[in-house]
Write a protein that holds these residues in place. Structure first.
Motif, short mmCIF file in Angstrom:
data_model
loop_
_atom_site.label_atom_id
_atom_site.label_comp_id
_atom_site.label_asym_id
_atom_site.label_seq_id
_atom_site.Cartn_x
_atom_site.Cartn_y
_atom_site.Cartn_z
N CYS A 84 0.83 -1.21 0.00
CA CYS A 84 0.00 0.00 0.00
C CYS A 84 0.86 1.26 0.00
O CYS A 84 0.59 2.22 -0.74
N ILE A 85 1.89 1.27 0.82
CA ILE A 85 2.75 2.45 0.88
C ILE A 85 3.50 2.64 -0.44
O ILE A 85 3.64 3.76 -0.95
N THR A 86 3.99 1.54 -1.01
CA THR A 86 4.69 1.62 -2.29
C THR A 86 3.76 2.12 -3.39
O THR A 86 4.14 2.97 -4.20
N GLY A 87 2.54 1.57 -3.42
CA GLY A 87 1.59 2.02 -4.43
C GLY A 87 1.22 3.49 -4.27
O GLY A 87 1.09 4.22 -5.26
N ALA A 88 1.02 3.93 -3.04
CA ALA A 88 0.68 5.33 -2.81
C ALA A 88 1.81 6.25 -3.23
O ALA A 88 1.59 7.31 -3.83
N THR A 89 3.04 5.86 -2.93
CA THR A 89 4.19 6.69 -3.32
C THR A 89 4.35 6.76 -4.82
O THR A 89 4.52 7.84 -5.40
N PHE A 90 4.28 5.59 -5.47
CA PHE A 90 4.41 5.57 -6.94
C PHE A 90 3.26 6.33 -7.60
O PHE A 90 3.47 7.09 -8.56
N GLY A 91 2.04 6.14 -7.09
CA GLY A 91 0.90 6.84 -7.67
C GLY A 91 0.99 8.35 -7.49
O GLY A 91 0.62 9.11 -8.40
N ALA A 92 1.46 8.79 -6.33
CA ALA A 92 1.60 10.23 -6.11
C ALA A 92 2.62 10.83 -7.07
O ALA A 92 2.40 11.91 -7.64
N LEU A 93 3.74 10.15 -7.26
CA LEU A 93 4.74 10.66 -8.20
C LEU A 93 4.22 10.63 -9.63
O LEU A 93 4.47 11.57 -10.41
N ASN A 94 3.49 9.58 -9.98
CA ASN A 94 2.92 9.52 -11.33
C ASN A 94 1.85 10.60 -11.53
O ASN A 94 1.76 11.22 -12.61
N GLY A 95 1.05 10.83 -10.49
CA GLY A 95 0.06 11.90 -10.59
C GLY A 95 0.70 13.27 -10.71
O GLY A 95 0.21 14.14 -11.44
N LEU A 96 1.81 13.48 -10.00
CA LEU A 96 2.52 14.75 -10.13
C LEU A 96 3.07 14.93 -11.54
O LEU A 96 2.99 16.03 -12.11
N ARG A 97 3.61 13.86 -12.11
CA ARG A 97 4.12 13.94 -13.48
C ARG A 97 2.98 14.24 -14.46
O ARG A 97 3.13 15.11 -15.34
N MET A 98 1.87 13.54 -14.32
CA MET A 98 0.73 13.78 -15.21
C MET A 98 0.18 15.19 -15.04
O MET A 98 -0.19 15.85 -16.03
N GLY A 99 0.12 15.67 -13.79
CA GLY A 99 -0.39 17.01 -13.57
C GLY A 99 0.49 18.08 -14.18
O GLY A 99 -0.01 19.06 -14.76
N LEU A 100 1.79 17.92 -14.07
CA LEU A 100 2.70 18.90 -14.68
C LEU A 100 2.62 18.88 -16.19
O LEU A 100 2.73 19.93 -16.85
N VAL A 101 2.43 17.69 -16.76
CA VAL A 101 2.33 17.60 -18.23
C VAL A 101 1.02 18.18 -18.73
O VAL A 101 0.99 18.93 -19.71
N GLU A 102 -0.08 17.87 -18.07
CA GLU A 102 -1.38 18.33 -18.53
C GLU A 102 -1.60 19.83 -18.31
O GLU A 102 -2.40 20.45 -19.02
#
Length: 208
Positions: A84-102
């Motif tokens: 759960c912690i690994t998924g939350a960390t990876f998802g948060a970083l992926n969401g930050l990347r997607m947010g900056l791109v969009e």
């Protein structure tokens, strides 16, 4: 004055016998040189046998019939929480990347920050849920298989991984379950191979 000396010695001997004065005495140099791992240096004024303070191996008190290693049930909590912690960390970083791109065409303002934050929280929750669900299924299958077979080996790992992939992708029909089972079989097989890599390298090669 000379008559007081024996009385003092007698009283000292009487108190010594009363409080365990018959135990062996050690010099300051003997007690100061005792190696103690993880403890402060022994005080030279303690009247103890240094041999009782040193241990060559770890000693544990285990319940009757208990194993000295953690089973799958004990490891399940660590596996699920870590996933759960690994998924939350990876998802948060992926969401930050997607947010900056969009939002790269938008100026730094409150709407852009809110949109990025929404993507971070959404992706973090999604990946945490996904990995946590996989870890829960894998741990549950592993515990059940271990109890059913009465043994703990790599076969339990491979079987649990295969069943986890099949059940997780079962909503896609037989083809989806088959693909999920193959994916779980491959990942669990690689994990079992990694755990036994040193044993395989040290074994004698087969002639066939």
């Amino acid at each position: 004055m000379d008559n007081n000396a024996p009385k003092a010695g007698a009283s000292r001997g009487g108190f010594g016998s009363l409080f365990g004065g018959s135990s062996p005495e050690y010099s300051n140099s003997e007690l100061a040189g005792v190696p103690l791992t993880g403890m402060s240096p022994l005080s030279p004024y303690l009247n103890v046998d240094p041999r009782y303070l040193t241990q060559d191996s770890d000693e544990f008190i285990l319940p009757t019939g208990a194993s000295n290693t953690r089973g799958r049930f004990e490891l399940a909590f660590f596996t699920i929480g870590g996933s759960c912690i690994t998924g939350a960390t990876f998802g948060a970083l992926n969401g930050l990347r997607m947010g900056l791109v969009e939002t790269r065409d938008m100026a730094w303002s409150k709407p852009r920050n809110v949109q990025i934050l929404n993507l971070v929280t959404r992706q973090g929750a999604m990946w945490a849920n996904t990995l946590g669900s996989l870890a829960l299924l894998y741990s549950a299958f592993g515990v059940v298989i271990e109890k059913a077979r009465g043994a703990e080996d790599d076969l339990n790992t491979v079987a649990a991984g295969t069943l986890t992939g099949m059940l997780y992708k079962s909503t896609g029909g037989l083809r989806g379950a088959a693909r999920g089972g193959l994916a779980g079989l491959a990942m669990s097989g690689l994990y079992a191979l990694y755990n036994n890599w040193d044993h395989l390298r040290g074994s004698t090669p087969s002639r066939y």
